[in-house]
Design a protein around this motif. Structure first.
Motif, short mmCIF file in Angstrom:
data_model
loop_
_atom_site.label_atom_id
_atom_site.label_comp_id
_atom_site.label_asym_id
_atom_site.label_seq_id
_atom_site.Cartn_x
_atom_site.Cartn_y
_atom_site.Cartn_z
N MET A 40 1.53 -1.04 0.50
CA MET A 40 0.33 -0.31 0.16
C MET A 40 0.92 1.36 -0.13
SD MET A 40 -3.10 -0.87 0.07
CE MET A 40 -3.74 0.77 -0.19
N ILE A 41 1.93 1.28 0.59
CA ILE A 41 2.78 2.16 1.06
C ILE A 41 3.05 2.49 -0.32
CG2 ILE A 41 5.06 3.61 1.66
CD1 ILE A 41 4.31 1.51 4.13
N GLY A 42 3.40 4.15 -0.96
CA GLY A 42 3.98 4.22 -2.28
C GLY A 42 2.81 4.76 -3.56
N LEU A 43 1.54 3.57 -3.25
CA LEU A 43 0.35 4.05 -4.20
C LEU A 43 -0.33 4.85 -4.31
CD1 LEU A 43 -1.25 1.00 -3.39
CD2 LEU A 43 0.32 0.81 -5.11
N VAL A 44 -0.29 5.93 -5.52
CA VAL A 44 -1.25 6.88 -5.20
C VAL A 44 -2.55 6.89 -6.01
CG1 VAL A 44 -1.44 8.77 -7.10
CG2 VAL A 44 1.00 8.04 -6.72
N GLY A 45 -3.17 7.58 -4.82
CA GLY A 45 -4.40 8.03 -4.92
C GLY A 45 -5.54 9.23 -5.41
N ARG A 46 -6.45 9.58 -5.12
CA ARG A 46 -7.35 10.65 -5.40
C ARG A 46 -8.30 10.90 -3.89
NH1 ARG A 46 -8.41 13.34 -10.12
NH2 ARG A 46 -7.05 11.72 -10.93
N VAL A 47 -8.52 12.02 -3.32
CA VAL A 47 -9.56 12.37 -2.40
C VAL A 47 -10.69 12.44 -2.85
CG1 VAL A 47 -9.91 14.22 -0.91
CG2 VAL A 47 -7.43 13.73 -0.80
N THR A 48 -11.59 11.56 -2.53
CA THR A 48 -12.96 11.93 -3.11
C THR A 48 -13.85 12.76 -1.44
OG1 THR A 48 -13.84 9.24 -1.79
CG2 THR A 48 -12.99 9.87 -4.69
N GLY A 49 -13.12 12.62 -0.59
CA GLY A 49 -13.71 13.22 0.87
C GLY A 49 -12.63 13.72 1.87
N ARG A 50 -13.04 15.20 2.07
CA ARG A 50 -12.31 15.85 2.19
C ARG A 50 -11.34 15.82 3.53
NH1 ARG A 50 -12.76 21.11 5.89
NH2 ARG A 50 -11.41 22.70 5.41
N ILE A 51 -10.07 15.43 3.35
CA ILE A 51 -9.06 15.68 4.60
C ILE A 51 -7.99 17.09 5.04
CG2 ILE A 51 -7.23 13.84 5.12
CD1 ILE A 51 -7.66 12.32 2.27
N GLY A 52 -8.50 16.61 6.77
CA GLY A 52 -8.00 17.66 7.17
C GLY A 52 -7.64 17.03 9.19
N ALA A 53 -7.34 18.50 9.29
CA ALA A 53 -7.38 18.24 10.92
C ALA A 53 -8.10 17.81 11.29
CB ALA A 53 -6.35 19.65 11.31
N GLY A 54 -8.43 16.80 12.16
CA GLY A 54 -8.98 16.26 13.16
C GLY A 54 -11.49 15.81 12.24
N VAL A 96 -11.53 12.91 9.09
CA VAL A 96 -11.65 11.93 8.16
C VAL A 96 -12.20 11.12 7.08
CG1 VAL A 96 -11.79 9.54 7.99
CG2 VAL A 96 -11.68 10.52 10.48
N GLY A 97 -10.93 11.45 6.20
CA GLY A 97 -10.81 12.13 4.66
C GLY A 97 -11.89 10.29 4.25
N GLU A 98 -11.47 10.24 2.54
CA GLU A 98 -11.76 9.10 1.74
C GLU A 98 -11.01 9.53 0.87
OE1 GLU A 98 -15.10 6.52 0.58
OE2 GLU A 98 -15.22 7.85 -0.35
N VAL A 99 -10.12 7.99 0.82
CA VAL A 99 -9.72 8.03 -0.71
C VAL A 99 -10.00 6.72 -1.40
CG1 VAL A 99 -7.56 9.71 -0.21
CG2 VAL A 99 -7.30 7.06 0.31
N MET A 100 -9.15 6.76 -2.85
CA MET A 100 -9.32 5.90 -4.30
C MET A 100 -8.64 5.97 -4.50
SD MET A 100 -13.35 5.49 -3.83
CE MET A 100 -13.41 4.15 -5.03
N VAL A 101 -7.98 4.22 -4.49
CA VAL A 101 -5.85 4.11 -4.98
C VAL A 101 -6.79 2.81 -5.56
CG1 VAL A 101 -4.64 2.80 -3.27
CG2 VAL A 101 -6.11 4.90 -2.39
N ARG A 102 -6.03 2.63 -6.52
CA ARG A 102 -5.83 1.71 -7.16
C ARG A 102 -4.46 0.55 -6.91
NH1 ARG A 102 -3.33 -0.73 -11.41
NH2 ARG A 102 -3.73 -1.09 -12.59
N VAL A 103 -4.98 0.17 -6.45
CA VAL A 103 -4.42 -1.36 -5.86
C VAL A 103 -4.23 -2.17 -7.10
CG1 VAL A 103 -4.44 -2.95 -3.79
CG2 VAL A 103 -5.87 -1.52 -3.86
N PRO A 104 -3.10 -2.77 -7.46
CA PRO A 104 -2.82 -3.13 -8.18
C PRO A 104 -2.88 -5.07 -8.45
CG PRO A 104 -1.27 -2.23 -8.28
CD PRO A 104 -1.73 -1.91 -6.91
#
Length: 66
Positions: free
Chosen positions: A1-15, A17-25
């Motif tokens: 998982m470490i090093g994979l690139v993804g796109r934010v789908t739900g805002r991430i900030g201090a305090g 919890v957001g969401e990201v979509m990551v392509r998992v080969p």
């Protein structure tokens, strides 16, 4: 998982919890993960490209802007 690139789908900030979509080969697709900022700073808006810097099973990642 470490090093994979993804796109934010739900805002991430201090305090926030957001969401990201990551392509998992290994799984031949894209998956959603709960996401936190690895280093506190400016919030990340939806559509921002990020890189995974830490992974906590089963579905949590820590990210930085790409």
């Amino acid at each position: 998982m470490i090093g994979l690139v993804g796109r934010v789908t739900g805002r991430i900030g201090a305090g926030l919890v957001g969401e990201v979509m990551v392509r998992v080969p290994e799984r031949l697709g894209t998956e959603a993960f709960l996401a936190y900022l690895a280093v506190p700073g400016e919030p990340l808006q939806p559509g921002t490209m990020v890189v995974v810097v830490d992974y906590q099973p089963p579905r949590t990642v820590y990210v930085e802007p790409f």
